[in-house]
Structures are given as structure tokens and as C-alpha cells.
Motif scaffolding. Sequence first.
Motif, PDB file in Angstrom:
ATOM      1  N   ILE A 163       0.856  -1.190   0.000  1.00 39.70           N
ATOM      2  CA  ILE A 163       0.000   0.000   0.000  1.00 39.70           C
ATOM      3  C   ILE A 163       0.891   1.239   0.000  1.00 39.70           C
ATOM      4  N   ALA A 164       0.831   2.022  -1.059  1.00 44.95           N
ATOM      5  CA  ALA A 164       1.748   3.151  -1.228  1.00 44.95           C
ATOM      6  C   ALA A 164       1.189   4.460  -0.692  1.00 44.95           C
ATOM      7  N   GLU A 165      -0.120   4.600  -0.688  1.00 40.54           N
ATOM      8  CA  GLU A 165      -0.751   5.870  -0.316  1.00 40.54           C
ATOM      9  C   GLU A 165      -1.559   5.664   0.955  1.00 40.54           C
ATOM     10  N   LEU A 166      -1.002   6.087   2.099  1.00 37.28           N
ATOM     11  CA  LEU A 166      -1.663   5.918   3.392  1.00 37.28           C
ATOM     12  C   LEU A 166      -1.703   7.238   4.132  1.00 37.28           C
ATOM     13  N   THR A 167      -2.880   7.608   4.610  1.00 40.39           N
ATOM     14  CA  THR A 167      -3.058   8.813   5.420  1.00 40.39           C
ATOM     15  C   THR A 167      -3.714   8.413   6.723  1.00 40.39           C
ATOM     16  N   ALA A 168      -3.121   8.788   7.860  1.00 43.04           N
ATOM     17  CA  ALA A 168      -3.651   8.453   9.178  1.00 43.04           C
ATOM     18  C   ALA A 168      -4.272   9.697   9.813  1.00 43.04           C
ATOM     19  N   ILE A 169      -5.491   9.536  10.355  1.00 38.30           N
ATOM     20  CA  ILE A 169      -6.217  10.660  10.945  1.00 38.30           C
ATOM     21  C   ILE A 169      -6.785  10.217  12.291  1.00 38.30           C
ATOM     22  N   PRO A 170      -6.498  10.939  13.385  1.00 35.91           N
ATOM     23  CA  PRO A 170      -7.112  10.618  14.676  1.00 35.91           C
ATOM     24  C   PRO A 170      -8.500  11.242  14.761  1.00 35.91           C
ATOM     25  N   VAL A 171      -9.507  10.446  15.099  1.00 38.45           N
ATOM     26  CA  VAL A 171     -10.877  10.964  15.104  1.00 38.45           C
ATOM     27  C   VAL A 171     -11.659  10.454  16.310  1.00 38.45           C
ATOM     28  N   SER A 172     -12.726  11.156  16.605  1.00 40.28           N
ATOM     29  CA  SER A 172     -13.785  10.641  17.476  1.00 40.28           C
ATOM     30  C   SER A 172     -15.083  10.859  16.731  1.00 40.28           C
ATOM     31  N   ALA A 173     -15.606   9.783  16.160  1.00 38.30           N
ATOM     32  CA  ALA A 173     -16.834   9.897  15.370  1.00 38.30           C
ATOM     33  C   ALA A 173     -17.999  10.333  16.243  1.00 38.30           C
ATOM     34  N   LEU A 174     -18.040   9.849  17.483  1.00 37.95           N
ATOM     35  CA  LEU A 174     -19.148  10.186  18.376  1.00 37.95           C
ATOM     36  C   LEU A 174     -19.141  11.663  18.727  1.00 37.95           C
ATOM     37  N   ALA A 175     -17.960  12.213  19.009  1.00 41.96           N
ATOM     38  CA  ALA A 175     -17.859  13.618  19.397  1.00 41.96           C
ATOM     39  C   ALA A 175     -17.673  14.553  18.206  1.00 41.96           C
ATOM     40  N   GLY A 176     -17.332  13.994  17.045  1.00 41.18           N
ATOM     41  CA  GLY A 176     -17.156  14.823  15.854  1.00 41.18           C
ATOM     42  C   GLY A 176     -15.752  15.351  15.654  1.00 41.18           C
ATOM     43  N   ASP A 177     -14.783  14.864  16.413  1.00 39.44           N
ATOM     44  CA  ASP A 177     -13.404  15.347  16.279  1.00 39.44           C
ATOM     45  C   ASP A 177     -12.785  14.897  14.966  1.00 39.44           C
ATOM     46  N   ASN A 178     -12.326  15.858  14.162  1.00 39.10           N
ATOM     47  CA  ASN A 178     -11.579  15.611  12.920  1.00 39.10           C
ATOM     48  C   ASN A 178     -12.354  14.814  11.878  1.00 39.10           C
ATOM     49  N   VAL A 179     -13.685  14.820  11.967  1.00 35.07           N
ATOM     50  CA  VAL A 179     -14.489  14.190  10.920  1.00 35.07           C
ATOM     51  C   VAL A 179     -14.796  15.230   9.841  1.00 35.07           C
ATOM     52  N   VAL A 180     -15.534  16.250  10.214  1.00 38.41           N
ATOM     53  CA  VAL A 180     -15.766  17.391   9.319  1.00 38.41           C
ATOM     54  C   VAL A 180     -15.064  18.625   9.847  1.00 38.41           C
ATOM     55  N   GLU A 181     -15.137  18.825  11.157  1.00 37.92           N
ATOM     56  CA  GLU A 181     -14.512  19.979  11.798  1.00 37.92           C
ATOM     57  C   GLU A 181     -13.240  19.551  12.531  1.00 37.92           C
ATOM     58  N   PRO A 182     -12.193  20.395  12.520  1.00 34.77           N
ATOM     59  CA  PRO A 182     -10.966  20.077  13.257  1.00 34.77           C
ATOM     60  C   PRO A 182     -11.242  19.939  14.751  1.00 34.77           C
ATOM     61  N   SER A 183     -10.481  19.076  15.392  1.00 36.49           N
ATOM     62  CA  SER A 183     -10.668  18.818  16.813  1.00 36.49           C
ATOM     63  C   SER A 183     -10.014  19.897  17.669  1.00 36.49           C
ATOM     64  N   ALA A 184     -10.715  20.284  18.739  1.00 36.50           N
ATOM     65  CA  ALA A 184     -10.146  21.218  19.707  1.00 36.50           C
ATOM     66  C   ALA A 184      -9.360  20.482  20.778  1.00 36.50           C
ATOM     67  N   HIS A 185      -9.372  19.150  20.741  1.00 37.77           N
ATOM     68  CA  HIS A 185      -8.732  18.351  21.783  1.00 37.77           C
ATOM     69  C   HIS A 185      -7.399  17.760  21.356  1.00 37.77           C
ATOM     70  N   MET A 186      -7.037  17.906  20.074  1.00 35.00           N
ATOM     71  CA  MET A 186      -5.793  17.302  19.585  1.00 35.00           C
ATOM     72  C   MET A 186      -4.975  18.338  18.837  1.00 35.00           C
ATOM     73  N   ASP A 187      -4.449  19.336  19.594  1.00 35.07           N
ATOM     74  CA  ASP A 187      -3.676  20.391  18.951  1.00 35.07           C
ATOM     75  C   ASP A 187      -2.342  19.883  18.420  1.00 35.07           C
ATOM     76  N   TRP A 188      -1.959  18.650  18.813  1.00 31.05           N
ATOM     77  CA  TRP A 188      -0.724  18.054  18.311  1.00 31.05           C
ATOM     78  C   TRP A 188      -0.866  17.537  16.881  1.00 31.05           C
ATOM     79  N   TYR A 189      -2.102  17.457  16.383  1.00 37.69           N
ATOM     80  CA  TYR A 189      -2.344  16.963  15.022  1.00 37.69           C
ATOM     81  C   TYR A 189      -2.574  18.153  14.091  1.00 37.69           C
ATOM     82  N   GLY A 190      -1.836  18.196  12.997  1.00 42.00           N
ATOM     83  CA  GLY A 190      -1.963  19.314  12.075  1.00 42.00           C
ATOM     84  C   GLY A 190      -2.426  18.935  10.688  1.00 42.00           C
ATOM     85  N   GLY A 191      -2.941  17.719  10.539  1.00 43.60           N
ATOM     86  CA  GLY A 191      -3.352  17.251   9.220  1.00 43.60           C
ATOM     87  C   GLY A 191      -4.796  17.543   8.902  1.00 43.60           C
ATOM     88  N   PRO A 192      -5.304  16.957   7.813  1.00 43.63           N
ATOM     89  CA  PRO A 192      -6.675  17.239   7.373  1.00 43.63           C
ATOM     90  C   PRO A 192      -7.702  16.479   8.196  1.00 43.63           C
TER      91      PRO A 192
END
Length: 430
Positions: free
Chosen positions: A187-216
Motif C-alpha cells: 500500500i503506497a498511499e496511506l493517510t492516518a487521521i485521529p478521530v472521534s466519530a461520536l464527538a465529531g473530532d476531525n471528521v468534518v470539523e478540526p478537533s479542539a482536543h488534539m492540537d498536536w495533530y496538524g493534518g486534514p
Amino acid sequence: MTPSTGTGTSTTLSTTATDTLRFATAGSVDDGKSTLVGRLLHDSKSVLADQLEAVEHASRARGQQSTDLALLTDGLRAEREQGITIDVAYRYFATPRRRFILADTPGHEQYTRNMVTGASTAELTVILVDARNGVVEQTRRHAAIAALLRVPHVVLAVNKMDLAGYSEEVFAAITDEFARYAAKLGIAELTAIPVSALAGDNVVEPSAHMDWYGGPTVLDHLENVPTAGRPEGAPGRFPVQYVTRPQTPELPDYRGYAGQIASGSLYVGQSVSVLPSGRTSTIAGIDVLGRRADSAFAPQSVTVSLADDVDVARGDLIAPTADLPPLTREVAATVCHVADQPLVPGRRVLLKHGTRTVTAIVKDIPSRLTLDDLSQHAGPGQLTANDIGRVVVRTAEPVALDGYAASRRTGSFLLIDPADGTTLSAGMAD
């Protein structure tokens, strides 16, 4: 392979509203796939008011205080009662930047066959992992299937980060483990994203709880990942689905061949051959949506007419004479076995390739893939449900089969039980 986790510079490609991305979700049971999809639809304003009202009512009926967004995709009664996804749920939605066709696939091992179905036409697969459990066997199985199906882009969504204290260390450890496994799979193209689907973190809106993550966010990535577009360099492949003879006063002698272009393009005046017969002719006309066209490309549905009176029937393949697929009666392939009954050497099957179905026999099963270390177990004797292995199939008639690496559409096939029509295995030809 280095996964993108938001610490580097990402490339954003411009898209238009006419772009369409087909993607699938996968993961183990209770990793939160349906909740992620529900959150994605809800927060991107892709849910109609009556749909949301129905889900809110169903949530209250189950005694839940908040709206269960998983119910937006878990539509079967059995799914809602058990709280799991069983069938492939297809959803169509759009943002100002792109249209989407989503296949929400089951996580339970018993329904792995449905994941194969959902991912077979996907350009991107989102594989969810529960941050508390990490990479499990079903995660590895879904990654292996995505690699075998040559899905161009894979997203690792590390879900339920809220239950892991939004820990950067937890996210990094899971990402590193999955990335090593994905690299072995190719697998050559891999993107990792930390999310909380229940709380909505990093699904559509950026998370306010993970300032260490700067990705999409998940939606940002879906909107900007490159799509295949027109397959300009792919060879033209046109499986004939239907022969049309209107025999009207206006068209007394018209004979057209209808179907969907599987790959590449066709144009008027092009020299083509009809397989498996090998007869040649020239494209005299192309009709797209009832209108004449000089050319057409995959995945358009068209009607093609030829300059010569050539015997063409359903199941034949029309392809450019200068770039023909090989004809073979011995098919070597990797298969995902999806039936409850085992596949054994000597078994008689039907091989369905595009619009063509031929009788065949399983000649040999050289090996079975071991998911833990990706080694090949030689001479397994059979493949059971959800096994991935190598097979050699002998067909009664020649088939025009591309290698799967060259064409996902014309390099794939199904093995079918001739007695009852049950799909046994999904195959990817060498």
C-alpha cells in the motif's frame, strides 16, 4: 512508505463540483464505522430533515438520550437490533467541492464478502481502528483486501480517541504498526487521521482536543484526494452486454452493441477486434445517451456499431486491434473466498468475467495467505470462508483477461456455484 499524519506538508489538489469519488469504509465490529459515516453525513449537511427526524425518533425508541448517527446507515432491522452493519449501505452525497458514492461495509468477519463488494470499485478505503484495541486480525484482513483490490488510497482512521484521552502516543503507536503492515502489502498511499466519530473530532470539523495533530479532517482529505479521472492511458475494453436490432422503418438494418466501456476509450474509425473470435472491423458509429459521438470513454454506457457484418453476441469483448488482452484458458489468480462452503481442487465452477460466463474447473490451490506475517502457506488443500489464496482455474472456453494490475475491471472475475448461482470467490488475475 511513509504515512501522512499531518506533521508534514500535504498537497491539496483543486477539484470541481463534477468530480466524483467512490470510497468505502471498513474495520472491525464496534470500531464505529456507521457512526463515522453518520457524523460525516450529518456535519456536512447531507442529511434531509425527515431522515434526521426518523433517526432521532428511532434513537428515543431505543432509550438513547442523544441521536444515534449510526442509524443513518444501519437501515436493516437486524442491523438496528444488533447494533452492527450486515449489508453494504450505499450513500450518495455531495459538498460544494465534490460528489461522493460511499459504501459502508460490515465489520464482522462473517460478512467480509460484503467488504470485498464495497471496495471492489472504490478509489479510497477508510479503515477504522478502535484506539483502545489497536490493529486486530480483521484490520489486517481489510488492509490485505484493499491491497489486493488495488484501492489507490487508504485512510487509517484511529477512532474513539476521546476514550483514549486524545493521546498522541496511542495514535502514533497504532499508526506505526499499521504502516509497517501496509508497507508489506504494497500500500503506497496511506493517510492516518485521529478521530472521534461520536464527538465529531476531525471528521468534518478540526478537533479542539488534539492540537498536536496538524493534518486534514476526514472530509478535507476526501474532498482533495486525487481521483482517477479519465483513464487516458488505459487500453480500450468494451464488454458487449446486449445486441440491439430496432428494425424500424428509419433503421431497418441497424445492428448495435450496447454496454459500458470498462476501461480506456473508443472512437469512430478505430480498428477493433471481437474476442474471443478474433474477427476484426472498424467502429462506424458511437451513440451516447441517444446522440451520435465521435468518441467515448470509461465508464460511459454506449452503443457501438461496426462497419462490417461481424458475428457479435453478449459476452464478447470489443477492443482495439493494436492493444488486445491475452486469450487464455488457464487462469492464475489471487482470490478472496467468500462462500461458507470450501473451495477445493477439482471443483466445477462458473467463471464470470465482465458480461461473459464460462464453465471451468479449479485445477489447483497452490497457497493460502497467512494474515499475521503475510507468508504463503503452501498446499492448503482448500480455501474456507474469508481465506485469501492463490488458485489456478481451467476454463472450457478462452477468456480475454487482462492482468488485474493493468485493469481492475477486466482483470477481475467471479467464481460461481453452477448449482445455485452462489458467488464462491472474487478473483484478481495475474
